[in-house]
Design a protein around this motif. Structure first.
Motif: not given
Length: 295
Positions: A165-168, A172-176, A266-270, A278-280
């Motif tokens: 998983p990564y963030l996009m 001005g907002r992020t999605l997992v 997704a909640q855990h990744v965020r 630095q982890s994601v």
């Protein structure tokens, strides 16, 4: 270097078995004039919500698992009992278009119409407000990302830019992003559907599912993330599902694999990103502002 996500409770790997409940939506959108009278593909699709979903839910109940499903809004309307059974058992149902329409075939305004019509179907029929999205045929445009942000979705599971998983970040907002891949999709192994242009040589249950287990073992060794992208009318068939049951029981016995819904992952990744930036990995969208011309 690949980012290292630390999974809960000392788990070595995160695992999600997701189902796209397309049912018979595919024939109606592929053959809009006479799809309603093509009984073989209708019956093949109906197998999903009427036969496979009860079988899948029974297995999950026996094994104590909560997992994620994605359903087009039209399927929610046509098969409310199956959808309600999924939610009643504590599973997640995400957004999957309205009639499995390809977003890339529509203008931004048309995309918004079908996206919001599907969202309304989930709310009206089930009282469910999806927070996760998987695009039909994985086709996401920037307009789709904008809709996910507008409606405050938590995650997407359509894109393929990483193993984990990564963030996009966009607008001005992020999605997992919980990345998928054709290597863990059952369509190439089992889909034989001439009416929509797919004529795969159907693999046997063991041969067809072995590549999925090989993909899992690679992720397990890396401490990563494995996701199955399956369809009830394909992998929910009796002999195939027996193979899946045997595999799940074997993996659960290891004791160090975290099976969870995509919403939970997704909640855990965020949360991990907030604790350690630095982890994601983060990708900035849009990738491009205009067509890339070649000469």
């Amino acid at each position: 270097m690949q980012k290292k996500i630390i999974w809960p409770n000392g788990a070595r790997c995160a695992c999600a078995i997701t189902f796209d409940i397309d049912a018979d939506s595919l024939i109606h959108i592929a053959k809009p004039v006479d799809g309603h009278d093509r009984l073989y593909p209708i019956s093949m699709g109906r197998y999903g919500p009427t036969v496979a979903i009860p079988r899948i839910l029974e297995t999950y109940k026996r094994l104590g698992l909560k997992q994620s499903f994605f359903a087009p809004g039209w399927v929610v309307e046509q098969y409310p009992d199956a959808m309600q059974a999924i939610l009643k058992d504590g599973h997640e149902i995400g957004h999957h278009g309205y009639l499995h329409e390809d977003p890339t075939n529509h203008s931004a305004s048309e995309q918004a119409y079908w996206f919001e019509r599907a969202l309304e179907a989930h709310k009206r029929v089930l009282g469910n407000v999806p927070k996760g999205y998987r695009a039909p045929v994985y086709n996401v445009t920037q307009a789709v990302i904008d809709l996910l942000n507008k409606h405050e979705f938590d995650y997407d599971s359509s894109l393929m830019a990483d193993d984990v998983p990564y963030l996009m970040r966009s607008g001005g907002r992020t999605l997992v992003e919980l990345p998928s891949h054709w290597g863990t999709d059952d369509w190439p192994q089992f889909a034989h559907f001439e009416e929509i242009g797919y004529m795969m040589p159907v693999a046997g249950p063991r041969a067809g599912l072995t590549p999925f287990w090989e993909e899992f073992e690679a992720q397990y060794e890396e401490g990563g993330f494995w996701i199955g992208i399956w369809h009830p009318f394909l992998t929910g068939r009796l002999a195939r599902w027996r193979q899946v049951e045997d595999w799940m029981e074997t993996i659960l016995n290891r004791g160090d694999v975290w099976f969870a819904t995509l919403g939970e992952i997704a909640q855990h990744v965020r949360a991990q990103y907030e604790a350690d930036r630095q982890s994601v990995r983060v990708e900035e969208l849009p990738y491009y502002q205009a067509p890339v011309l070649t000469t």
